[in-house]
Design an enzyme around this catalytic site. Structure first.
Site, PDB file in Angstrom:
ATOM      1  N   THR A  44       0.825  -1.211   0.000  1.00  0.00           N
ATOM      2  CA  THR A  44       0.000   0.000   0.000  1.00  0.00           C
ATOM      3  C   THR A  44       0.865   1.271   0.000  1.00  0.00           C
ATOM      4  O   THR A  44       0.378   2.353   0.321  1.00  0.00           O
ATOM      5  CB  THR A  44      -0.928   0.024   1.241  1.00  0.00           C
ATOM      6  N   GLU A  96      -1.551  -6.797  11.104  1.00  0.00           N
ATOM      7  CA  GLU A  96      -0.527  -7.720  11.620  1.00  0.00           C
ATOM      8  C   GLU A  96       0.501  -6.946  12.436  1.00  0.00           C
ATOM      9  O   GLU A  96       0.712  -5.757  12.204  1.00  0.00           O
ATOM     10  CB  GLU A  96       0.123  -8.481  10.455  1.00  0.00           C
ATOM     11  N   GLY A 155      15.017   1.665  10.202  1.00  0.00           N
ATOM     12  CA  GLY A 155      14.761   1.524   8.771  1.00  0.00           C
ATOM     13  C   GLY A 155      13.668   0.501   8.569  1.00  0.00           C
ATOM     14  O   GLY A 155      12.906   0.209   9.488  1.00  0.00           O
ATOM     15  N   CYS A 175       8.304  -0.439   7.281  1.00  0.00           N
ATOM     16  CA  CYS A 175       7.137   0.028   8.051  1.00  0.00           C
ATOM     17  C   CYS A 175       7.392   1.330   8.801  1.00  0.00           C
ATOM     18  O   CYS A 175       6.758   2.355   8.522  1.00  0.00           O
ATOM     19  CB  CYS A 175       6.706  -1.060   9.025  1.00  0.00           C
ATOM     20  N   ALA A 203      20.090   2.666  21.041  1.00  0.00           N
ATOM     21  CA  ALA A 203      20.513   3.836  20.257  1.00  0.00           C
ATOM     22  C   ALA A 203      21.377   3.398  19.077  1.00  0.00           C
ATOM     23  O   ALA A 203      21.932   2.306  19.068  1.00  0.00           O
ATOM     24  CB  ALA A 203      21.283   4.783  21.159  1.00  0.00           C
ATOM     25  N   GLY A 204      21.488   4.264  18.087  1.00  0.00           N
ATOM     26  CA  GLY A 204      22.314   3.954  16.923  1.00  0.00           C
ATOM     27  C   GLY A 204      21.942   4.811  15.727  1.00  0.00           C
ATOM     28  O   GLY A 204      21.533   5.971  15.893  1.00  0.00           O
TER      29      GLY A 204
HETATM   30  C1  UGA Z   1       7.970  -3.242  12.595  1.00  0.00           C
HETATM   31  C2  UGA Z   1       7.300  -3.442  13.955  1.00  0.00           C
HETATM   32  O1  UGA Z   1       8.280  -3.688  14.960  1.00  0.00           O
HETATM   33  C3  UGA Z   1       6.323  -4.619  13.914  1.00  0.00           C
HETATM   34  O2  UGA Z   1       5.650  -4.744  15.166  1.00  0.00           O
HETATM   35  C4  UGA Z   1       5.300  -4.361  12.793  1.00  0.00           C
HETATM   36  O3  UGA Z   1       4.364  -5.424  12.692  1.00  0.00           O
HETATM   37  C5  UGA Z   1       6.030  -4.206  11.483  1.00  0.00           C
HETATM   38  O4  UGA Z   1       6.963  -3.103  11.592  1.00  0.00           O
HETATM   39  C6  UGA Z   1       5.026  -3.927  10.402  1.00  0.00           C
HETATM   40  O5  UGA Z   1       4.314  -2.913  10.478  1.00  0.00           O
HETATM   41  O6  UGA Z   1       4.815  -4.784   9.536  1.00  0.00           O
HETATM   42  P1  UGA Z   1      10.027  -4.424  11.309  1.00  0.00           P
HETATM   43  O7  UGA Z   1       9.841  -3.391  10.252  1.00  0.00           O
HETATM   44  O8  UGA Z   1      10.187  -5.852  10.917  1.00  0.00           O
HETATM   45  O9  UGA Z   1       8.765  -4.399  12.334  1.00  0.00           O
HETATM   46  O10 UGA Z   1      11.319  -4.006  12.118  1.00  0.00           O
HETATM   47  P2  UGA Z   1      11.665  -3.612  13.650  1.00  0.00           P
HETATM   48  O11 UGA Z   1      12.113  -4.800  14.383  1.00  0.00           O
HETATM   49  O12 UGA Z   1      10.566  -2.810  14.224  1.00  0.00           O
HETATM   50  O13 UGA Z   1      12.933  -2.677  13.419  1.00  0.00           O
HETATM   51  C7  UGA Z   1      12.815  -1.444  12.704  1.00  0.00           C
HETATM   52  C8  UGA Z   1      14.116  -0.687  12.725  1.00  0.00           C
HETATM   53  O14 UGA Z   1      14.346  -0.124  14.021  1.00  0.00           O
HETATM   54  C9  UGA Z   1      15.362  -1.499  12.387  1.00  0.00           C
HETATM   55  O15 UGA Z   1      16.143  -0.760  11.472  1.00  0.00           O
HETATM   56  C10 UGA Z   1      16.061  -1.670  13.719  1.00  0.00           C
HETATM   57  O16 UGA Z   1      17.460  -1.799  13.593  1.00  0.00           O
HETATM   58  C11 UGA Z   1      15.691  -0.356  14.408  1.00  0.00           C
HETATM   59  N1  UGA Z   1      15.742  -0.433  15.887  1.00  0.00           N
HETATM   60  C12 UGA Z   1      14.958  -1.305  16.564  1.00  0.00           C
HETATM   61  C13 UGA Z   1      16.554   0.450  16.590  1.00  0.00           C
HETATM   62  O17 UGA Z   1      17.265   1.287  15.992  1.00  0.00           O
HETATM   63  N2  UGA Z   1      16.562   0.407  17.962  1.00  0.00           N
HETATM   64  C14 UGA Z   1      15.805  -0.478  18.665  1.00  0.00           C
HETATM   65  O18 UGA Z   1      15.854  -0.450  19.923  1.00  0.00           O
HETATM   66  C15 UGA Z   1      14.990  -1.348  17.943  1.00  0.00           C
END
Ligand code: UGA
Length: 470
Positions: free
Chosen positions: A86, A152, A261, A264, A256-257
């Site tokens: 979408t 989801e 990305g 979503c 942190a970092g």
């Molecule tokens: C995210 C959500 O976490 C899910 O709950 C949701 O269902 C999904 O989007 C979606 O809408 O389909 P996802 O995109 O797989 O999931 O990735 P995340 O695990 O959320 O990580 C996103 C980004 O945040 C990554 O780049 C990760 O490295 C970064 N991150 C995560 C941080 O920089 N710090 C953190 O503490 C956690």
């Protein structure tokens, strides 16, 4: 029960394979020939742990099949899920595809069945959804059906487990006068023990968006706090630990970092800000979340620039391309934006990622990027190392030996993944987020560089956070 899932991307294929695991009879509808052929041969077209095994076993036992024939699959199913993209390439909501998919299958759904939107959609589309489905049914001379949402909450890398053991199931009711849609979805999720929440369709989509916006806010908050830790010479992990015992706060998703990305979080933040602005509504907190996320990448590149004395003409080893570990997904991957910024400043960027498909796609997306097939190849003769994805194999690299392979012993850790003390012991100048800049005790030039850099950035005399050799 018989279930059809239209769209076999990350969300649709996990839904189809997970439903088969629960014993449902599932048809996965895919219109792309190449993807359909791969799926029919039991090959998952992207990397997602445990998904391949599920697909293979349920193809073999006949509970899962794949087809390009949406109308036939929908006509045989009690529930037809729609899980298609979408968002367009310009990171704008785009509902053309989902409208076309609905137009294809909705007329064929049995009168006692339901259509279930699983894609994340813009709120204005959700407002129009019942009327749109009703129009499609009326045009085909068919009776009304239940129109449901079922957002989801799975994460790439753990999507199968997240699907099979969700922390909650959200059912959104767009149109369900006799409660059949809710009953069918309850039957679909019969094996799930966690709460099943029945909300209005608009509440359900805002719960989905709200969850992601909050997660993004947590990360930008952690990054803001990390910058304060660098300013005052404090340690972010210890600070978070000191906060996390308060059950109102908790400690998760505060790493942190270089920021968030993926497919979503980034675009849902920017699109929410933009859509609300178009309606004359201001969202200053989310605008700041977006701004901080961009700033993290710039700060990272500036740090490398400072530590090597200008990246132009330097060789930078980039470890990690995917937006997080355990996926091969490059969508809105911070590593790619960072690579482009370094290249624009005249650096040679030599990248490695453990995922072969990610390497191939990164090479195709950024022609100027040198992509190699091992970490050691990327590290050899590098003037600095940029760690952009915390793959376990990077964390466990023999860093003391790598100090003898690189040209410049500088590591800038964009994921706070490495142990600062161990990196200093291995002989590296080490920089991360909210943990100060660490320099080896025997590298006087490096100490001077790092001290000058930190003083310039902070604007006040420092020393405490320059943990020289401790
Ligand atoms: C995210 C959500 O976490 C899910 O709950 C949701 O269902 C999904 O989007 C979606 O809408 O389909 P996802 O995109 O797989 O999931 O990735 P995340 O695990 O959320 O990580 C996103 C980004 O945040 C990554 O780049 C990760 O490295 C970064 N991150 C995560 C941080 O920089 N710090 C953190 O503490 C956690």
């Amino acid at each position: 029960m018989k279930v059809t899932v239209v769209g076999q991307g990350y969300v649709g294929l996990v839904t189809a394979a997970g439903a088969a695991e629960w014993g449902h009879e599932v048809s996965g509808v895919e219109r792309l020939d190449e993807r359909l052929t791969a799926l029919l041969a039991g090959r998952v077209p992207f990397h997602e742990p445990a998904l391949g095994e599920l697909v293979e076993s349920h193809l073999a036992n006949g509970r899962l099949n794949f087809t390009s024939d949406g109308p036939t699959a929908a006509s045989a199913a009690s529930l037809t899920f729609v899980a298609v993209g979408t968002v367009n390439a310009e990171q704008h909501w785009e509902t053309k595809t989902i409208r076309a998919c609905l137009a294809e299958v909705v007329p064929h759904i049995p009168d006692d069945g339901a259509v279930v939107v699983r894609s994340t959609c813009p709120p204005d589309f959700i407002a129009q959804l019942p009327a749109y489905v009703e129009e499609l049914r009326a045009a085909a001379g068919r009776a009304s059906i239940a129109v449901m949402l079922n957002p989801e909450f799975t994460k790439e890398g753990t999507a199968v487990q997240d699907f099979l053991e969700p922390d909650r199931v959200v059912i959104g009711v767009a149109s369900d006068p006799d409660g059949r849609g809710v009953a069918l979805l309850r039957e679909f999720y019969a094996q799930v023990e966690s709460p099943v929440l029945v909300l209005s369709a608009m509440d359900a989509i805002l719960a989905k968006l709200g969850a992601n916006l909050f997660l993004a806010t947590k990360i930008s908050f952690a990054n803001e706090l990390a910058a304060l830790c660098d300013l005052y010479g404090s340690q972010i992990e210890r600070v978070i630990e000191g906060m996390a015992h308060d059950p109102r706060i908790g400690g998760s998703f505060l790493r942190a970092g270089i920021g968030f990305g993926g497919s979503c979080l980034p675009h849902q933040v920017t699109m929410t800000v933009r859509e609300a602005a178009a309606l004359g509504h201001d969202t200053p907190l989310l605008a700041a979340v977006d701004g901080i996320n961009l700033r993290q990448k710039l700060t990272f590149v500036d740090r490398i620039d400072d530590l090597v004395g200008g990246v132009a003409g330097r060789r930078i080893a980039l470890l990690g391309l995917t937006f997080k570990p355990h996926t091969d997904d490059l969508r809105a991957a911070p590593a790619l934006e960072i690579a482009s910024m370094l290249l624009d400043r005249g650096a040679t960027v030599v990248a490695f990622d453990p995922m072969e498909s990610a390497r191939r796609n990164a090479r195709a997306q950024i022609r100027r990027l040198t992509v190699v097939s091992s970490a050691i190849e990327a590290l050899t003769d590098a003037d600095a190392v940029a760690l952009t994805t915390e793959w376990p194999e990077f964390v466990t690299l023999p860093w003391a030996q790598i100090a003898g392979v690189v040209r410049g012993r500088i590591v800038v850790d964009g994921r706070n993944a490495l142990d600062p003390e161990a990196m200093v012991d291995a002989g590296f100048v080490y920089s991360s987020f909210g943990r100060g800049h660490r320099v080896p005790v025997d590298t006087e030039a490096a100490v001077a560089t790092s001290r000058a850099m930190a003083q310039e950035r902070v604007g006040i005399p420092i020393g405490a956070e320059l943990a020289v050799g401790d």
